[in-house]
Design a protein around this motif. Structure first.
Motif, PDB file in Angstrom:
ATOM      1  N   SER A 127       0.868  -1.156  -0.019  1.00 15.19           N
ATOM      2  CA  SER A 127       0.011   0.139  -0.050  1.00 15.19           C
ATOM      3  C   SER A 127       0.881   1.315   0.031  1.00 15.19           C
ATOM      4  O   SER A 127       1.935   1.177   0.312  1.00 15.19           O
ATOM      5  N   ALA A 128       0.129   2.304  -0.471  1.00 14.32           N
ATOM      6  CA  ALA A 128       0.819   3.734  -0.297  1.00 14.32           C
ATOM      7  C   ALA A 128      -0.294   4.496  -0.101  1.00 14.32           C
ATOM      8  O   ALA A 128      -1.357   4.264  -0.415  1.00 14.32           O
ATOM      9  N   THR A 129       0.028   5.745   0.618  1.00 15.44           N
ATOM     10  CA  THR A 129      -0.990   6.733   0.930  1.00 15.44           C
ATOM     11  C   THR A 129      -0.439   8.012   0.805  1.00 15.44           C
ATOM     12  O   THR A 129       0.446   8.345   1.035  1.00 15.44           O
ATOM     13  N   LEU A 130      -1.574   8.767   0.324  1.00 17.73           N
ATOM     14  CA  LEU A 130      -1.350  10.403  -0.227  1.00 17.73           C
ATOM     15  C   LEU A 130      -2.121  10.902   0.966  1.00 17.73           C
ATOM     16  O   LEU A 130      -3.514  10.649   1.362  1.00 17.73           O
ATOM     17  N   VAL A 131      -1.425  11.758   1.509  1.00 15.43           N
ATOM     18  CA  VAL A 131      -2.280  12.792   2.628  1.00 15.43           C
ATOM     19  C   VAL A 131      -2.155  14.383   2.267  1.00 15.43           C
ATOM     20  O   VAL A 131      -1.094  14.779   2.357  1.00 15.43           O
ATOM     21  N   TYR A 132      -3.158  15.070   2.348  1.00 19.24           N
ATOM     22  CA  TYR A 132      -2.973  16.510   2.004  1.00 19.24           C
ATOM     23  C   TYR A 132      -4.282  17.161   2.714  1.00 19.24           C
ATOM     24  O   TYR A 132      -4.936  16.397   3.334  1.00 19.24           O
ATOM     25  N   THR A 133      -4.026  18.521   3.065  1.00 15.09           N
ATOM     26  CA  THR A 133      -5.218  19.211   3.498  1.00 15.09           C
ATOM     27  C   THR A 133      -5.730  20.358   2.484  1.00 15.09           C
ATOM     28  O   THR A 133      -5.039  20.632   1.725  1.00 15.09           O
ATOM     29  N   ARG A 134      -7.014  20.533   2.675  1.00 16.26           N
ATOM     30  CA  ARG A 134      -7.486  21.693   1.507  1.00 16.26           C
ATOM     31  C   ARG A 134      -8.728  22.176   2.153  1.00 16.26           C
ATOM     32  O   ARG A 134      -9.372  21.414   3.176  1.00 16.26           O
ATOM     33  N   PRO A 135      -9.144  23.194   1.862  1.00 20.53           N
ATOM     34  CA  PRO A 135     -10.283  24.056   2.610  1.00 20.53           C
ATOM     35  C   PRO A 135     -11.678  23.385   2.364  1.00 20.53           C
ATOM     36  O   PRO A 135     -12.430  23.416   3.555  1.00 20.53           O
ATOM     37  N   SER A 136     -12.235  22.822   1.401  1.00 18.78           N
ATOM     38  CA  SER A 136     -13.434  22.146   1.251  1.00 18.78           C
ATOM     39  C   SER A 136     -13.356  20.765   0.555  1.00 18.78           C
ATOM     40  O   SER A 136     -12.562  20.356  -0.038  1.00 18.78           O
ATOM     41  N   PRO A 137     -13.844  19.581   1.448  1.00 14.77           N
ATOM     42  CA  PRO A 137     -13.900  18.636   1.204  1.00 14.77           C
ATOM     43  C   PRO A 137     -14.988  18.234   0.102  1.00 14.77           C
ATOM     44  O   PRO A 137     -15.195  17.402  -0.728  1.00 14.77           O
ATOM     45  N   ARG A 138     -15.772  19.271  -0.389  1.00 11.14           N
ATOM     46  CA  ARG A 138     -16.803  19.257  -1.690  1.00 11.14           C
ATOM     47  C   ARG A 138     -16.030  19.252  -2.976  1.00 11.14           C
ATOM     48  O   ARG A 138     -16.675  18.957  -4.200  1.00 11.14           O
ATOM     49  N   GLU A 139     -14.798  19.731  -3.125  1.00 16.11           N
ATOM     50  CA  GLU A 139     -13.937  19.508  -4.434  1.00 16.11           C
ATOM     51  C   GLU A 139     -13.937  18.236  -4.766  1.00 16.11           C
ATOM     52  O   GLU A 139     -14.229  17.198  -4.093  1.00 16.11           O
ATOM     53  N   PRO A 140     -13.739  17.997  -5.983  1.00 16.15           N
ATOM     54  CA  PRO A 140     -13.661  16.342  -6.478  1.00 16.15           C
ATOM     55  C   PRO A 140     -12.586  15.663  -5.695  1.00 16.15           C
ATOM     56  O   PRO A 140     -11.536  15.995  -5.381  1.00 16.15           O
ATOM     57  N   LEU A 141     -13.009  14.596  -5.180  1.00 14.26           N
ATOM     58  CA  LEU A 141     -12.100  13.542  -4.533  1.00 14.26           C
ATOM     59  C   LEU A 141     -12.003  12.184  -5.216  1.00 14.26           C
ATOM     60  O   LEU A 141     -11.468  11.293  -4.484  1.00 14.26           O
ATOM     61  N   ASP A 142     -12.543  11.929  -6.366  1.00 17.24           N
ATOM     62  CA  ASP A 142     -12.381  10.571  -6.853  1.00 17.24           C
ATOM     63  C   ASP A 142     -11.033  10.027  -7.141  1.00 17.24           C
ATOM     64  O   ASP A 142     -10.164  10.815  -7.133  1.00 17.24           O
ATOM     65  N   ALA A 143     -10.818   8.850  -6.873  1.00 17.42           N
ATOM     66  CA  ALA A 143      -9.669   8.080  -7.347  1.00 17.42           C
ATOM     67  C   ALA A 143      -9.669   6.963  -8.043  1.00 17.42           C
ATOM     68  O   ALA A 143     -10.705   6.145  -7.849  1.00 17.42           O
ATOM     69  N   LEU A 144      -8.740   6.600  -8.773  1.00 17.18           N
ATOM     70  CA  LEU A 144      -8.520   5.278  -9.584  1.00 17.18           C
ATOM     71  C   LEU A 144      -7.153   4.813  -9.269  1.00 17.18           C
ATOM     72  O   LEU A 144      -6.497   5.567  -9.194  1.00 17.18           O
ATOM     73  N   PHE A 145      -7.055   3.292  -9.200  1.00 19.18           N
ATOM     74  CA  PHE A 145      -6.080   2.584  -9.303  1.00 19.18           C
ATOM     75  C   PHE A 145      -6.164   1.334  -9.737  1.00 19.18           C
ATOM     76  O   PHE A 145      -6.872   0.562  -9.528  1.00 19.18           O
ATOM     77  N   GLN A 146      -4.971   1.187 -10.680  1.00 20.23           N
ATOM     78  CA  GLN A 146      -4.989   0.058 -11.513  1.00 20.23           C
ATOM     79  C   GLN A 146      -3.873  -0.942 -11.000  1.00 20.23           C
ATOM     80  O   GLN A 146      -2.732  -0.420 -10.967  1.00 20.23           O
ATOM     81  N   SER A 147      -4.089  -2.115 -10.291  1.00 19.11           N
ATOM     82  CA  SER A 147      -3.043  -2.938 -10.088  1.00 19.11           C
ATOM     83  C   SER A 147      -2.318  -3.875 -11.185  1.00 19.11           C
ATOM     84  O   SER A 147      -3.334  -4.080 -11.914  1.00 19.11           O
ATOM     85  N   SER A 148      -1.239  -4.263 -10.887  1.00 20.88           N
ATOM     86  CA  SER A 148      -0.327  -5.118 -11.769  1.00 20.88           C
ATOM     87  C   SER A 148      -0.621  -6.627 -11.432  1.00 20.88           C
ATOM     88  O   SER A 148      -0.336  -7.708 -12.060  1.00 20.88           O
ATOM     89  N   GLY A 149      -1.600  -6.774 -10.508  1.00 20.04           N
ATOM     90  CA  GLY A 149      -1.436  -8.220 -10.031  1.00 20.04           C
ATOM     91  C   GLY A 149      -3.014  -8.618  -9.969  1.00 20.04           C
ATOM     92  O   GLY A 149      -3.833  -8.372 -11.040  1.00 20.04           O
ATOM     93  N   THR A 150      -3.623  -9.022  -8.780  1.00 22.33           N
ATOM     94  CA  THR A 150      -4.933  -9.689  -8.912  1.00 22.33           C
ATOM     95  C   THR A 150      -5.976  -9.022  -7.866  1.00 22.33           C
ATOM     96  O   THR A 150      -7.086  -9.249  -7.748  1.00 22.33           O
ATOM     97  N   PHE A 151      -5.413  -7.961  -7.128  1.00 19.97           N
ATOM     98  CA  PHE A 151      -6.228  -7.423  -6.214  1.00 19.97           C
ATOM     99  C   PHE A 151      -5.864  -5.820  -6.190  1.00 19.97           C
ATOM    100  O   PHE A 151      -4.599  -5.430  -6.290  1.00 19.97           O
ATOM    101  N   SER A 152      -7.025  -5.011  -6.202  1.00 16.95           N
ATOM    102  CA  SER A 152      -6.933  -3.446  -6.176  1.00 16.95           C
ATOM    103  C   SER A 152      -7.682  -2.866  -5.250  1.00 16.95           C
ATOM    104  O   SER A 152      -9.136  -3.631  -5.001  1.00 16.95           O
ATOM    105  N   ARG A 153      -7.304  -1.992  -4.328  1.00 19.04           N
ATOM    106  CA  ARG A 153      -8.339  -1.444  -3.443  1.00 19.04           C
ATOM    107  C   ARG A 153      -7.813  -0.061  -3.360  1.00 19.04           C
ATOM    108  O   ARG A 153      -6.926   0.431  -3.392  1.00 19.04           O
TER     109      ARG A 153
END
Length: 127
Positions: free
Chosen positions: A73-99
């Motif tokens: 796993s890896a984690t991105l952490v940041y702060t911003r004024p509004s959680p209403r801005e886009p928060l979507d994320a996509l992740f493609q695994s090279s294996g057989t499990f993606s979360r």
């Protein structure tokens, strides 16, 4: 070889551990995005940054391995004024499990787990 080294260095700079997250500021929200895979080196990740800009990275290395599950796993952490801005994320695994998981101020707002060959998980916060 130089391309691999530069790519790895840039990936490690982007995917810093949660313990190195920025301090909370008044009137901001802490955004945490975690990508998990059964492989250390993966296909691609897409997310919105602190300024609401779409970011894309290919050849994504995950820095931390869970000793019990053996998942990476890896984690991105940041702060911003509004959680209403886009928060979507996509992740493609090279294996057989993606979360992917997205948290706002430690509250889980989106998660997706996909299994199969080269799966892509998609996180979009619930309304």
């Amino acid at each position: 070889l130089l391309t691999v080294l530069v790519s790895t260095a840039l990936c490690l700079a982007v995917f810093s551990p949660a313990t190195a997250s920025p301090p909370d500021e008044p009137d901001t929200h802490r955004i945490t995005i975690t990508f998990t895979s059964d492989r250390q080196l993966n296909g691609a990740a897409v997310w919105f940054d602190a300024d609401g800009r779409l970011r894309t990275q290919t050849d994504v290395p995950l820095a931390h391995q869970d000793g019990r599950t053996k998942l990476w796993s890896a984690t991105l952490v940041y702060t911003r004024p509004s959680p209403r801005e886009p928060l979507d994320a996509l992740f493609q695994s090279s294996g057989t499990f993606s979360r992917c998981e997205i948290r706002v101020d430690a509250v889980l707002v989106a998660d997706d787990t996909v299994r199969g060959p080269h799966p892509t998980s998609r996180c979009r916060p619930r309304n």
